[in-house]
Design an enzyme around this catalytic site. Structure first.
Site, mmCIF file in Angstrom:
data_model
loop_
_atom_site.group_PDB
_atom_site.id
_atom_site.type_symbol
_atom_site.label_atom_id
_atom_site.label_comp_id
_atom_site.label_asym_id
_atom_site.label_seq_id
_atom_site.Cartn_x
_atom_site.Cartn_y
_atom_site.Cartn_z
ATOM 1 N N PHE A 55 6.860 19.863 7.150
ATOM 2 C CA PHE A 55 6.843 21.307 7.350
ATOM 3 C C PHE A 55 7.495 22.073 6.210
ATOM 4 O O PHE A 55 7.740 23.257 6.338
ATOM 5 C CB PHE A 55 7.536 21.668 8.671
ATOM 6 C CG PHE A 55 6.793 21.171 9.868
ATOM 7 C CD1 PHE A 55 5.732 21.885 10.389
ATOM 8 C CD2 PHE A 55 7.135 19.967 10.454
ATOM 9 C CE1 PHE A 55 5.040 21.428 11.483
ATOM 10 C CE2 PHE A 55 6.455 19.506 11.558
ATOM 11 C CZ PHE A 55 5.399 20.233 12.078
ATOM 12 N N GLY A 56 7.780 21.425 5.104
ATOM 13 C CA GLY A 56 8.402 22.161 4.020
ATOM 14 C C GLY A 56 8.547 21.338 2.763
ATOM 15 O O GLY A 56 8.291 20.138 2.741
ATOM 16 N N GLY A 94 11.473 17.266 -3.363
ATOM 17 C CA GLY A 94 11.106 16.493 -2.180
ATOM 18 C C GLY A 94 10.213 17.318 -1.279
ATOM 19 O O GLY A 94 10.058 18.528 -1.460
ATOM 20 N N GLY A 115 8.345 17.373 3.004
ATOM 21 C CA GLY A 115 8.222 16.806 4.341
ATOM 22 C C GLY A 115 7.058 17.447 5.055
ATOM 23 O O GLY A 115 6.271 18.185 4.458
ATOM 24 N N LYS A 166 14.121 25.800 -0.690
ATOM 25 C CA LYS A 166 13.386 25.147 0.395
ATOM 26 C C LYS A 166 12.403 26.151 0.976
ATOM 27 O O LYS A 166 12.778 27.297 1.268
ATOM 28 C CB LYS A 166 14.349 24.656 1.471
ATOM 29 C CG LYS A 166 13.692 23.795 2.543
ATOM 30 C CD LYS A 166 14.744 23.161 3.445
ATOM 31 C CE LYS A 166 14.107 22.189 4.437
ATOM 32 N NZ LYS A 166 15.121 21.534 5.296
ATOM 33 N N ASP A 198 21.899 15.646 14.472
ATOM 34 C CA ASP A 198 21.237 14.598 13.687
ATOM 35 C C ASP A 198 22.181 14.093 12.595
ATOM 36 O O ASP A 198 21.827 14.027 11.417
ATOM 37 C CB ASP A 198 19.938 15.120 13.072
ATOM 38 C CG ASP A 198 19.017 13.995 12.598
ATOM 39 O OD1 ASP A 198 19.207 12.848 13.060
ATOM 40 O OD2 ASP A 198 18.135 14.250 11.766
#
Length: 373
Positions: free
Chosen positions: A79-80, A75, A77, A100, A194
């Site tokens: 920023f990573g 996966g 995103g 990650k 979150d």
């Protein structure tokens, strides 16, 4: 990416989102999915300049920091990115991990994730991935950080989406484990900020164990002397709008109570199948809906169809203050009471579904043995 943003507007040309991490308006072209896979996203910061957000891009078989062999991307995103890797130092073992990584000049979250995972591993907290290794290396001439941890299975969001609605026994079993995971992160001095189904997953090693992850928005609520930090007068919005606590809607500093409130919204969603504000996308409207759902008709709409003990849980969470230490056992006992009253036991729908599928498989003739002579 999209899971960390609230949709503002959409048309055939542009898609705009408000970044919940920084509050900036982020504009994607219709090719954003393609750009994300290529390792960059076009981001418009307010009315300022357009910048390219990139993440370290590795292909299968590539070596990271002369140790970690990439197998495939899991996966990515803004920023990573996360990769499936093997350890070169243990060639005889077929153990795989999640790595990650993000560029150091764009790093906002990974160092904190390392810190949280190290603390959780040192204190033997069981509802976390195990920390394996962390370090830095170079990619495309730039320094990047990486974190290696144990793998996780499907998220609860995916399990819930596939099932449509959990059985009561499953919702309660999952809810108690998520509550314990939140208690564990609080016990090492952090707020998650979150809590949502996308940030819980089933363990790869034990499908009855729920894992909490993604600590990018975490914040220490204790200072160096172990005292609760003084609340800030005003803070930016943090979290995901659907599950965010009331304090986030009015920009108050969050506390342990807030993680429990977001857990409760998630728990109601697991029990009923949805939240009453699911069709609303505006942050302020959702905040007003959450205020109204505490009493009268709003409470009936919110908790209609849920066990009556849920009202007591909501009342208890709402009475907590910023400095109060939650009584997690009180909530656990109320959930156990629901199990007793409704005569349900610990169960996990995905395991029951797997058992049913196994039973429905056609059995080989003669029990699979040799044919009779």
């Amino acid at each position: 990416m999209e899971s960390k943003r609230r949709r503002i507007d959409e048309n055939a040309v542009l898609k705009s989102f408000e970044c919940l991490a920084c509050g900036n308006v982020v504009t994607f072209s219709s090719e954003c999915d393609l750009l994300a896979r290529m390792g960059s996203l076009e981001v418009r910061l307010g009315q300022g300049s357009v910048v390219m957000v990139q993440f370290p891009d590795y292909y299968p078989g590539q070596l990271i920091d002369d140790r970690w062999i990439t197998e495939k991307a899991l996966g990515s995103g803004g920023f990573g990115a996360v990769y499936l890797v093997k350890d070169k130092q243990n060639p005889g073992e077929d153990v795989k991990y999640a790595l990650k990584t993000e560029f150091a000049n764009q790093s906002r979250n990974l160092k904190q994730e390392v810190y949280v995972l190290v603390l959780a591993t040192l204190h033997n907290r069981k509802h976390f991935c195990r920390y394996i290794h962390a370090g830095s290396t170079e990619k495309a001439g730039e320094r990047c950080f990486y974190l290696v941890m144990t793998l996780i299975g499907d998220t609860l969001e995916k399990k819930h989406r596939m099932a449509g609605r959990m059985t009561l026994g499953c919702a309660l079993s999952v809810g108690m484990q998520c509550l314990t995971a939140i208690e564990e992160i609080h016990s090492i001095g952090f707020l998650h900020r979150d809590v949502k189904p996308e940030n819980f997953a089933v363990s790869k090693e034990n499908e009855k164990l729920i894992i909490i992850f993604d600590f990018g928005l975490c914040r220490q609520y204790l200072d160096d002397k172990g005292r609760i930090r003084l609340p800030r007068p005003i803070v930016g919005f943090r979290g995901t709008v659907r599950y965010a606590p009331l304090s986030s809607h009015v920009r108050r500093d969050p506390s342990r109570k807030c993680d429990l409130e977001t857990w409760f919204y998630q728990q109601v969603e697991f029990t009923k199948g949805c939240l009453p504000w699911r069709q609303t996308e505006k942050k302020d409207e959702i905040g007003m809906f959450k205020e109204r759902c505490r009493f009268g008709v709003g409470l009936d709409i919110f908790l209609g169809g849920c066990p009556r003990q849920y009202i007591e849980i909501l009342r208890y969470i709402d009475q907590l203050g910023y400095y109060d230490e939650p009584d997690y056992n009180k909530i656990h006992n109320l959930l156990r009471m629901v199990m007793k009253v409704h005569n349900v036991s610990e169960t996990y729908d995905w395991l029951e579904k797997a058992k049913s599928a196994e039973k429905e498989k056609p059995q080989p003739a003669n029990g699979g043995g040799l044919p009779p002579v």
